[in-house]
Scaffold this active site. Structure first.
Site, PDB file in Angstrom:
ATOM      1  N   GLU A  52       0.840  -1.203   0.000  1.00 30.89           N
ATOM      2  CA  GLU A  52       0.000   0.000   0.000  1.00 30.89           C
ATOM      3  C   GLU A  52       0.875   1.253   0.000  1.00 30.89           C
ATOM      4  OE1 GLU A  52      -0.157  -2.625   1.957  1.00 30.89           O
ATOM      5  OE2 GLU A  52      -2.185  -3.093   2.591  1.00 30.89           O
ATOM      6  N   CYS A  83      -2.203  -3.460   7.096  1.00 35.01           N
ATOM      7  CA  CYS A  83      -1.684  -3.357   8.468  1.00 35.01           C
ATOM      8  C   CYS A  83      -2.073  -1.994   9.047  1.00 35.01           C
ATOM      9  CB  CYS A  83      -0.164  -3.548   8.481  1.00 35.01           C
ATOM     10  SG  CYS A  83       0.762  -2.111   7.888  1.00 35.01           S
TER      11      CYS A  83
HETATM   12  N1  THU Z   1       2.345  -6.525   3.966  1.00 36.93           N
HETATM   13  C1  THU Z   1       1.911  -5.618   3.034  1.00 36.93           C
HETATM   14  O1  THU Z   1       2.611  -5.341   2.044  1.00 36.93           O
HETATM   15  N2  THU Z   1       0.703  -5.055   3.220  1.00 36.93           N
HETATM   16  C2  THU Z   1      -0.137  -5.337   4.253  1.00 36.93           C
HETATM   17  O2  THU Z   1      -1.160  -4.714   4.387  1.00 36.93           O
HETATM   18  C3  THU Z   1       0.195  -6.421   5.176  1.00 36.93           C
HETATM   19  C4  THU Z   1       1.601  -6.854   5.163  1.00 36.93           C
HETATM   20  C5  THU Z   1       3.653  -7.143   3.755  1.00 36.93           C
HETATM   21  C6  THU Z   1       4.747  -6.619   4.659  1.00 36.93           C
HETATM   22  C7  THU Z   1       5.719  -7.786   4.672  1.00 36.93           C
HETATM   23  O3  THU Z   1       6.582  -7.661   3.546  1.00 36.93           O
HETATM   24  C8  THU Z   1       4.837  -9.003   4.455  1.00 36.93           C
HETATM   25  O4  THU Z   1       3.584  -8.530   3.996  1.00 36.93           O
HETATM   26  C9  THU Z   1       4.624  -9.832   5.716  1.00 36.93           C
HETATM   27  O5  THU Z   1       4.194  -9.038   6.758  1.00 36.93           O
END
Ligand code: THU
Length: 129
Positions: A52, A83
């Protein structure tokens, strides 16, 4: 191109050698243009960035500051939710009724509004004196 297609395609480019969890995000800005991002991990783990955040950075770099729709996809068993930090990042450029679609690679989708995802958002009003 649909947001689903854009997010699913960019997800392939994610750099996720540490988690193995690839995420793709696509946002539609006020102009109608679509911006995409994928997660970019780093061997120094806290330096990694979320999908995002990448999409938002691309939108702002292109000169836009309003997101009207967002789509996030990952290979998770249930639709991936942004997240906490990404909820705040999206909220910076969205209204509380903006739709965020969260999806799995198998096609399960869940739609929530920005306000559902981040109730009680900290915003500029809190800094008014
Ligand atoms: N991650 C995202 O790119 N977006 C989210 O909303 C949740 C988590 C990624 C961060 C990390 O590289 C991987 O997912 C595991 O947490």
């Amino acid at each position: 191109m649909s947001l689903k297609e854009a997010a699913t395609t960019v997800r392939e480019n994610a750099h996720a050698p540490y988690s193995g969890f690839k995420v793709g995000a696509a946002i539609r800005a006020a102009s109608g243009a679509v911006y995409v991002g994928c997660n970019v991990e780093n061997v120094a783990y806290p330096e990694g960035t979320c999908a995002e955040a990448g999409a938002i950075a691309a939108m702002v770099a292109a000169g836009e500051t309003s997101v009207i729709e967002a789509y996030v996809v990952a290979g998770s068993p249930t639709p991936v939710t942004p997240c906490g930090g990404c909820r705040q990042k999206l909220a910076e450029f969205a209204t509380s009724d903006m739709r965020v679609t969260m999806a799995t690679l198998t096609g399960i989708e869940q739609v929530m509004t920005m306000g559902d995802l981040l109730p009680g958002v900290f915003n500029a009003d809190h800094m008014s004196t």
